[in-house]
Every structure is written in structure tokens, then in C-alpha cells.
Design a protein around this motif. Structure first.
Motif, PDB file in Angstrom:
ATOM      1  N   PRO A 315       0.799  -1.233   0.000  1.00  0.00           N
ATOM      2  CA  PRO A 315       0.000   0.000   0.000  1.00  0.00           C
ATOM      3  C   PRO A 315       0.827   1.277   0.000  1.00  0.00           C
ATOM      4  O   PRO A 315       0.338   2.326  -0.433  1.00  0.00           O
ATOM      5  CB  PRO A 315      -0.810  -0.118   1.303  1.00  0.00           C
ATOM      6  N   CYS A 316       2.071   1.205   0.485  1.00  0.00           N
ATOM      7  CA  CYS A 316       2.940   2.395   0.467  1.00  0.00           C
ATOM      8  C   CYS A 316       3.495   2.660  -0.933  1.00  0.00           C
ATOM      9  O   CYS A 316       3.558   3.812  -1.372  1.00  0.00           O
ATOM     10  CB  CYS A 316       4.099   2.218   1.440  1.00  0.00           C
ATOM     11  N   ILE A 317       3.909   1.610  -1.619  1.00  0.00           N
ATOM     12  CA  ILE A 317       4.619   1.811  -2.880  1.00  0.00           C
ATOM     13  C   ILE A 317       3.702   1.827  -4.097  1.00  0.00           C
ATOM     14  O   ILE A 317       4.076   2.392  -5.131  1.00  0.00           O
ATOM     15  CB  ILE A 317       5.707   0.730  -3.069  1.00  0.00           C
ATOM     16  N   ASN A 318       2.502   1.241  -3.995  1.00  0.00           N
ATOM     17  CA  ASN A 318       1.620   1.212  -5.167  1.00  0.00           C
ATOM     18  C   ASN A 318       1.290   2.600  -5.695  1.00  0.00           C
ATOM     19  O   ASN A 318       1.384   2.844  -6.911  1.00  0.00           O
ATOM     20  CB  ASN A 318       0.332   0.438  -4.837  1.00  0.00           C
ATOM     21  N   PRO A 319       0.868   3.556  -4.843  1.00  0.00           N
ATOM     22  CA  PRO A 319       0.596   4.900  -5.376  1.00  0.00           C
ATOM     23  C   PRO A 319       1.842   5.573  -5.943  1.00  0.00           C
ATOM     24  O   PRO A 319       1.750   6.350  -6.894  1.00  0.00           O
ATOM     25  CB  PRO A 319       0.056   5.661  -4.161  1.00  0.00           C
ATOM     26  N   LEU A 320       3.006   5.294  -5.363  1.00  0.00           N
ATOM     27  CA  LEU A 320       4.236   5.898  -5.861  1.00  0.00           C
ATOM     28  C   LEU A 320       4.611   5.348  -7.228  1.00  0.00           C
ATOM     29  O   LEU A 320       5.097   6.081  -8.096  1.00  0.00           O
ATOM     30  CB  LEU A 320       5.376   5.645  -4.863  1.00  0.00           C
ATOM     31  N   ILE A 321       4.376   4.060  -7.440  1.00  0.00           N
ATOM     32  CA  ILE A 321       4.743   3.434  -8.711  1.00  0.00           C
ATOM     33  C   ILE A 321       3.784   3.847  -9.815  1.00  0.00           C
ATOM     34  O   ILE A 321       4.191   4.298 -10.894  1.00  0.00           O
ATOM     35  CB  ILE A 321       4.748   1.898  -8.576  1.00  0.00           C
ATOM     36  N   TYR A 322       2.482   3.689  -9.551  1.00  0.00           N
ATOM     37  CA  TYR A 322       1.492   3.848 -10.609  1.00  0.00           C
ATOM     38  C   TYR A 322       0.801   5.205 -10.621  1.00  0.00           C
ATOM     39  O   TYR A 322       0.131   5.541 -11.596  1.00  0.00           O
ATOM     40  CB  TYR A 322       0.418   2.755 -10.474  1.00  0.00           C
TER      41      TYR A 322
END
Length: 358
Positions: A315-322
């Protein structure tokens, strides 16, 4: 008399939870470090997801594109995971006790199962969507219409709910007699599959179904991701070969997204490893205890603590990636943060465009 028995039972349950907790985390320094680490990760994950979701919802241009429709679906799953799991783990660490077996434990397990499966299916769809966008750009909008995107999102939720319903049904059908949903303590700080299965008598059918379905979905995600990004890399390489050049940007992009996928699937890999070890040992990584129950083995404790730390990572990295890494989203967020209202922002943008035209 009945109230006295209930109070005694609650006291015994609380003491048992504290005893199990002390065997899992005997060091106070470790407890404090783990609690504050999870607090920080939870706050960061909630903030980043909320910011990205608000940005997408307030952008009429991005809101209905296939890529960001899937991203909103992924963020919704991540937010539900954060809400149901983060505060529970923090509460157990603060109270120095394990989670009690009850309605909230079952709700947490059900919601977590639905959201994790939905996240894996959504990531798979996002990889295939990128493949269509790069390799079949001419037919992209004709294939991924708004109606079909709604159907795809609905199917991901339907399959995830069906998985959770079947898993919960098998748990209840295989539950040992005498085990009730209230008045018992579990042996973890989170109601994840192993914890609930151990507390309900280790129903074999439920464990087999969960392991097979989880492994299948994880492998399907890996295969689709590998296929999609390898095909995109080949298309990018073919575009520069006539000029005798190497497309370093395409190579770096593929390596970045593949690396992020492995980081996203790290909790799933840890769970698969834990399941494989428990099957090889011929046990469920639990040993008899001196206080009328089971206590986690060192292997089970280690995997449980690692899962506590890894579950908030996707949940931390998904918004940063996509999301936030995307140029359109990155450019649109300052308008939402600094503008006082949507109408004022739109009016300011229109006036600016008119001045430029003039």
C-alpha cells in the motif's frame, strides 16, 4: 454466578494473550521499535493513498482512463487493508497482548483476503493494460472501453469475494468441536490465515484451498507481468534497431517495474515460503504449550513478525509506482493542495489559458 464465570473467562483469556505475547516478543525495546515502525508505515501508506485517490477523483481527464480506473481500484483495496490491519496491530502491541478470536478477527480476515486477492488481480490487469497500450495502441481504446473496464473491475471484486467466502466456509466447516468464536485468544497480532487456522483447529481443506489459490494467483500475476513487460521491451528495442542504437530508457523502465513487482509480491512470497516450510515439517509450525493450548514455534513467530512489517509495504509503494510517479498525476496534485476550491482552480486555469491565447 454466571457473570462471575464470564469475568473469570475473560481474565483467563487476557492472561493467556499476554503470556503468548511475551513468548513472541520478550524484549520491550523490540516491542516499542516494532510498534512505532508500524505506526509510521501505516500513516505514510494512508496519506499517500488518500492523496493519490483524491487527485485522481478530482481530475476529469485521468478519472476515466483505463489505467487510472485500475489504479483507483488498487488504491481502494490498499486503503481497506490499511484500515483493517494497521490499527489492530498497533493496538495489540500497545496492550501487549495477542488478538482475540471474535467477530472483528473474522471481519479482518475476510476483508484482508478480499483485498489481497483483488490487489493481485488488479496488478495483473494493469500489466496487461500497459501491454495493450504499447503493443496494440491502434486498438487500445476500442478494446478497453469504459463499459469493459467496469466489467473488469467488477470481476476482480467478484472473484476475490468468492475466494474469501469459500475460504471462510471451509474454515467453519472444518472447525474442531468445542471451539467458539468468542472467549478464545489467537496466537498472533494479526488475524492472518495461519493465525485463524491454528485457532480453529487447523482445518485441512481450508488450508489446502488457501495455499493452492494463493499460489496460483501469485504465479498468474508473475507470468502476466513478465509477458507484458518483455513484449513491451521487445517493441521498444525493435523501434531503435534500424538506427543501431540501444533503448536504455526502455531497459531501465522494465527493470524498475519488475523490481517493484517483486517488492509488491514480497508478502505473498513470505507467505508461500511459510506454507511450504509448514508442509515440509509436517506440522503447522506450532508446538504444545504448558498453558492449555498451542504456542508459536520460533519459525512461526519469525514469519508472523515479518508479515506484520511487510503487509503495509505494497500500500505504500503502489501509489508511488502507478500514481505519483506519473507525470499527469504529479502535475495535478499541487492544484488540489494549494487551491481553496475546485471552482476557483478551474476559473484560474481558464483565465490563464485565455491570456495565453490572447
Amino acid at each position: 454466578m454466571v457473570n462471575g464465570q464470564e469475568n473469570a473467562t475473560k481474565t483467563t483469556t487476557a492472561e493467556l494473550g499476554e503470556c503468548v505475547f511475551s513468548t513472541m516478543l520478550p524484549s520491550e525495546i523490540t516491542v516499542q521499535a516494532l510498534m512505532w515502525t508500524i505506526v509510521i508505515i501505516t500513516l505514510v501508506a494512508a496519506s499517500v493513498n488518500a492523496l493519490t485517490l483524491v487527485g485522481l477523483r478530482h481530475s476529469e481527464v485521468l478519472s476515466w482512463t483505463p489505467r487510472f480506473t485500475l489504479l483507483k481500484n488498487l488504491i481502494l483495496s490498499d486503503v481497506l487493508i490499511i484500515i483493517t490491519r494497521g490499527p489492530t496491530v498497533i493496538y495489540c502491541l500497545y496492550q501487549r497482548t495477542t488478538l482475540s478470536l471474535g467477530n472483528w478477527c473474522l471481519i479482518q480476515y475476510f476483508v484482508g483476503t478480499v483485498c489481497i486477492f483483488n490487489s493481485l488481480l488488479t496488478v495483473t490487469c494493469m500489466a496487461l493494460e500497459r501491454y495493450l497500450y504499447v503493443c496494440h495502441a491502434i486498438h487500445y481504446l476500442r478494446i478497453l472501453t469504459s463499459r469493459r473496464m467496469c466489467v473488469i473491475v467488477s470481476i476482480t471484486w467478484l472473484l476475490s469475494v468468492c475466494e474469501a467466502v469459500v475460504s471462510m466456509s471451509l474454515l467453519h466447516l472444518g472447525r474442531e468441536q468445542g471451539i467458539h468464536l468468542e472467549g478464545h485468544t489467537t496466537f498472533g497480532l494479526l488475524c492472518e490465515p495461519d493465525t485463524l487456522e491454528h485457532s480453529m483447529g487447523n482445518p485441512r481443506a481450508a488450508a489446502i484451498f488457501r495455499k493452492v489459490s494463493g499460489f496460483s494467483v501469485t504465479m498468474a500475476c508473475l507470468v502476466s507481468y513478465s509477458f507484458s513487460y518483455m513484449r513491451m521491451y521487445q517493441e521498444a528495442r525493435n523501434a531503435v534497431q534500424p538506427f543501431l542504437q540501444v533503448n536504455m530508457r526502455a531497459r531501465k523502465t522494465v527493470l524498475f517495474y519488475c523490481g517493484m513487482l517483486l517488492l509488491q509480491l514480497l508478502p505473498a512470497f513470505v507467505k508461500i515460503t511459510s506454507d511450504a516450510i509448514s508442509e515440509l515439517e509436517g506440522t503447522v509450525a506450532m508446538v504444545p504449550s504448558t498453558f492449555s493450548g498451542l504456542t508459536p514455534s520460533p519459525t512461526a513467530r519469525s514469519f508472523h513478525i515479518v508479515l506484520l512489517l511487510l503487509i503495509p509495504v505494497p500500500p505504500c509503494i503502489n501509489p508511488l509506482i502507478y500514481g505519483l510517479r506519473n507525470r499527469e498525476v504529479h502535475q495535478g496534485l499541487p492544484k488540489i493542495i494549494w487551491c481553496k476550491g475546485k471552482l476557483r482552480c478551474m476559473d484560474g486555469g481558464q483565465n490563464a489559458s485565455r491570456n495565453v491565447e490572447i
